[in-house]
Design a protein around this motif. Sequence first.
Motif, PDB file in Angstrom:
ATOM      1  N   HIS A 123       3.185  -2.237   0.669  1.00 24.16           N
ATOM      2  CA  HIS A 123       2.492  -1.161  -0.041  1.00 24.16           C
ATOM      3  C   HIS A 123       2.375  -1.501  -1.522  1.00 24.16           C
ATOM      4  O   HIS A 123       1.782  -0.769  -2.291  1.00 24.16           O
ATOM      5  N   GLN A 124       2.979  -2.607  -1.917  1.00 20.03           N
ATOM      6  CA  GLN A 124       3.064  -2.980  -3.322  1.00 20.03           C
ATOM      7  C   GLN A 124       1.903  -3.913  -3.680  1.00 20.03           C
ATOM      8  O   GLN A 124       1.961  -5.115  -3.439  1.00 20.03           O
ATOM      9  N   VAL A 125       0.880  -3.361  -4.275  1.00 16.62           N
ATOM     10  CA  VAL A 125      -0.354  -4.082  -4.579  1.00 16.62           C
ATOM     11  C   VAL A 125      -0.111  -5.275  -5.511  1.00 16.62           C
ATOM     12  O   VAL A 125      -0.830  -6.268  -5.442  1.00 16.62           O
ATOM     13  N   ASP A 126       0.908  -5.209  -6.356  1.00 12.14           N
ATOM     14  CA  ASP A 126       1.200  -6.312  -7.276  1.00 12.14           C
ATOM     15  C   ASP A 126       1.383  -7.639  -6.550  1.00 12.14           C
ATOM     16  O   ASP A 126       1.139  -8.694  -7.119  1.00 12.14           O
ATOM     17  N   TYR A 127       1.812  -7.594  -5.291  1.00 15.24           N
ATOM     18  CA  TYR A 127       2.125  -8.823  -4.564  1.00 15.24           C
ATOM     19  C   TYR A 127       0.968  -9.367  -3.742  1.00 15.24           C
ATOM     20  O   TYR A 127       1.132 -10.373  -3.065  1.00 15.24           O
ATOM     21  N   VAL A 128      -0.196  -8.763  -3.799  1.00 20.35           N
ATOM     22  CA  VAL A 128      -1.310  -9.252  -2.983  1.00 20.35           C
ATOM     23  C   VAL A 128      -2.372  -9.994  -3.783  1.00 20.35           C
ATOM     24  O   VAL A 128      -3.311 -10.516  -3.215  1.00 20.35           O
ATOM     25  N   LYS A 129      -2.201 -10.079  -5.093  1.00 20.03           N
ATOM     26  CA  LYS A 129      -3.248 -10.680  -5.925  1.00 20.03           C
ATOM     27  C   LYS A 129      -3.529 -12.140  -5.601  1.00 20.03           C
ATOM     28  O   LYS A 129      -4.641 -12.618  -5.785  1.00 20.03           O
ATOM     29  N   ASN A 130      -2.544 -12.877  -5.093  1.00 11.03           N
ATOM     30  CA  ASN A 130      -2.749 -14.288  -4.770  1.00 11.03           C
ATOM     31  C   ASN A 130      -2.996 -14.542  -3.283  1.00 11.03           C
ATOM     32  O   ASN A 130      -3.042 -15.686  -2.852  1.00 11.03           O
ATOM     33  N   CYS A 131      -3.164 -13.483  -2.505  1.00 14.81           N
ATOM     34  CA  CYS A 131      -3.370 -13.642  -1.067  1.00 14.81           C
ATOM     35  C   CYS A 131      -4.788 -14.111  -0.765  1.00 14.81           C
ATOM     36  O   CYS A 131      -5.736 -13.716  -1.435  1.00 14.81           O
ATOM     37  N   GLU A 132      -4.930 -14.950   0.241  1.00 16.72           N
ATOM     38  CA  GLU A 132      -6.237 -15.448   0.642  1.00 16.72           C
ATOM     39  C   GLU A 132      -7.075 -14.361   1.289  1.00 16.72           C
ATOM     40  O   GLU A 132      -8.289 -14.337   1.142  1.00 16.72           O
ATOM     41  N   ASN A 133      -6.424 -13.486   2.045  1.00 18.55           N
ATOM     42  CA  ASN A 133      -7.140 -12.411   2.724  1.00 18.55           C
ATOM     43  C   ASN A 133      -6.244 -11.184   2.795  1.00 18.55           C
ATOM     44  O   ASN A 133      -5.083 -11.285   3.173  1.00 18.55           O
ATOM     45  N   ILE A 134      -6.785 -10.062   2.423  1.00 20.77           N
ATOM     46  CA  ILE A 134      -6.057  -8.794   2.440  1.00 20.77           C
ATOM     47  C   ILE A 134      -6.775  -7.880   3.420  1.00 20.77           C
ATOM     48  O   ILE A 134      -8.006  -7.778   3.398  1.00 20.77           O
ATOM     49  N   ILE A 135      -6.013  -7.226   4.266  1.00 15.33           N
ATOM     50  CA  ILE A 135      -6.585  -6.247   5.190  1.00 15.33           C
ATOM     51  C   ILE A 135      -5.983  -4.902   4.820  1.00 15.33           C
ATOM     52  O   ILE A 135      -4.763  -4.730   4.822  1.00 15.33           O
ATOM     53  N   VAL A 136      -6.833  -3.947   4.463  1.00 19.03           N
ATOM     54  CA  VAL A 136      -6.391  -2.613   4.087  1.00 19.03           C
ATOM     55  C   VAL A 136      -6.455  -1.731   5.331  1.00 19.03           C
ATOM     56  O   VAL A 136      -7.516  -1.586   5.944  1.00 19.03           O
ATOM     57  N   ILE A 137      -5.295  -1.151   5.670  1.00 16.91           N
ATOM     58  CA  ILE A 137      -5.192  -0.305   6.858  1.00 16.91           C
ATOM     59  C   ILE A 137      -4.690   1.064   6.422  1.00 16.91           C
ATOM     60  O   ILE A 137      -3.736   1.173   5.653  1.00 16.91           O
ATOM     61  N   GLU A 138      -5.330   2.095   6.913  1.00 19.99           N
ATOM     62  CA  GLU A 138      -4.878   3.463   6.644  1.00 19.99           C
ATOM     63  C   GLU A 138      -4.936   4.246   7.941  1.00 19.99           C
ATOM     64  O   GLU A 138      -5.973   4.272   8.607  1.00 19.99           O
ATOM     65  N   LYS A 139      -3.805   4.851   8.298  1.00 21.85           N
ATOM     66  CA  LYS A 139      -3.692   5.647   9.519  1.00 21.85           C
ATOM     67  C   LYS A 139      -4.182   4.873  10.740  1.00 21.85           C
ATOM     68  O   LYS A 139      -4.893   5.403  11.588  1.00 21.85           O
ATOM     69  N   GLY A 140      -3.819   3.582  10.785  1.00 21.66           N
ATOM     70  CA  GLY A 140      -4.151   2.760  11.940  1.00 21.66           C
ATOM     71  C   GLY A 140      -5.569   2.228  11.979  1.00 21.66           C
ATOM     72  O   GLY A 140      -5.945   1.543  12.915  1.00 21.66           O
ATOM     73  N   LYS A 141      -6.360   2.514  10.972  1.00 27.52           N
ATOM     74  CA  LYS A 141      -7.745   2.039  10.941  1.00 27.52           C
ATOM     75  C   LYS A 141      -7.930   1.043   9.810  1.00 27.52           C
ATOM     76  O   LYS A 141      -7.434   1.241   8.714  1.00 27.52           O
ATOM     77  N   VAL A 142      -8.666  -0.019  10.096  1.00 24.46           N
ATOM     78  CA  VAL A 142      -8.959  -1.027   9.085  1.00 24.46           C
ATOM     79  C   VAL A 142     -10.074  -0.498   8.194  1.00 24.46           C
ATOM     80  O   VAL A 142     -11.165  -0.173   8.662  1.00 24.46           O
ATOM     81  N   LEU A 143      -9.777  -0.387   6.895  1.00 25.13           N
ATOM     82  CA  LEU A 143     -10.764   0.104   5.934  1.00 25.13           C
ATOM     83  C   LEU A 143     -11.567  -1.025   5.308  1.00 25.13           C
ATOM     84  O   LEU A 143     -12.658  -0.797   4.802  1.00 25.13           O
ATOM     85  N   GLY A 144     -10.998  -2.222   5.291  1.00 26.47           N
ATOM     86  CA  GLY A 144     -11.703  -3.353   4.708  1.00 26.47           C
ATOM     87  C   GLY A 144     -10.817  -4.569   4.657  1.00 26.47           C
ATOM     88  O   GLY A 144      -9.610  -4.495   4.880  1.00 26.47           O
ATOM     89  N   SER A 145     -11.441  -5.705   4.366  1.00 25.39           N
ATOM     90  CA  SER A 145     -10.681  -6.936   4.223  1.00 25.39           C
ATOM     91  C   SER A 145     -11.410  -7.873   3.269  1.00 25.39           C
ATOM     92  O   SER A 145     -12.616  -7.748   3.056  1.00 25.39           O
ATOM     93  N   GLY A 146     -10.661  -8.779   2.696  1.00 22.75           N
ATOM     94  CA  GLY A 146     -11.209  -9.753   1.748  1.00 22.75           C
ATOM     95  C   GLY A 146     -10.190 -10.071   0.691  1.00 22.75           C
ATOM     96  O   GLY A 146      -9.019  -9.730   0.819  1.00 22.75           O
ATOM     97  N   THR A 147     -10.628 -10.712  -0.377  1.00 25.33           N
ATOM     98  CA  THR A 147      -9.743 -10.987  -1.497  1.00 25.33           C
ATOM     99  C   THR A 147      -9.568  -9.694  -2.296  1.00 25.33           C
ATOM    100  O   THR A 147     -10.312  -8.719  -2.095  1.00 25.33           O
TER     101      THR A 147
END
Length: 164
Positions: free
Chosen positions: A134-158
């Motif tokens: 849940h800590q956004v500070d740690y995702v800045k260097n990730c190749e791909n981020i998948i945002v999930i809310e209440k079991g649904k994928v809201l988006g993905s990308g850098t």
Amino acid sequence: MKYDSLNPPAVELNGDVSYVTQQSWIINATVKDNIIFGNEYNEKKYQDTIKYSCLQSDLDILINKDQTEIGEKGVNLSGGQKARVSLARALYKNSDIYLLDDPLSAVDPKVAKSLYKNAIEGALKGKTIILVTHQVDYVKNCENIIVIEKGKVLGSGTLEELKA
């Protein structure tokens, strides 16, 4: 990459997998046995693992250091210590793929920063890592981020793509 819930991507795992659960799994054994966990012992690898998982200061205060018996379900360790022992077990195994379920949430911010830098970005460099956080500070260097809310994928990308 757009996520299509009607045609989700297939996932194929090739290699050893280590899983660090959010609820730390600890056996009734010594700290060292919880980290080595039946794997062949290597002193340098073990000492590196202790360093990367920020456990040295904890071992220094335990009466029998890494030979201290951990009680049932880690009863004599704090939540942060249990999380770091679980992470140390995964690091020691030296897998190809790491599933990390919010391993930074049980530790204070200073330790979390050190764990992220030394273990995740350092010791696991070049490995496949799936990090749940849940800590956004740690995702800045990730190749791909998948945002999930209440079991649904809201988006993905850098991070930049998701911000846009």
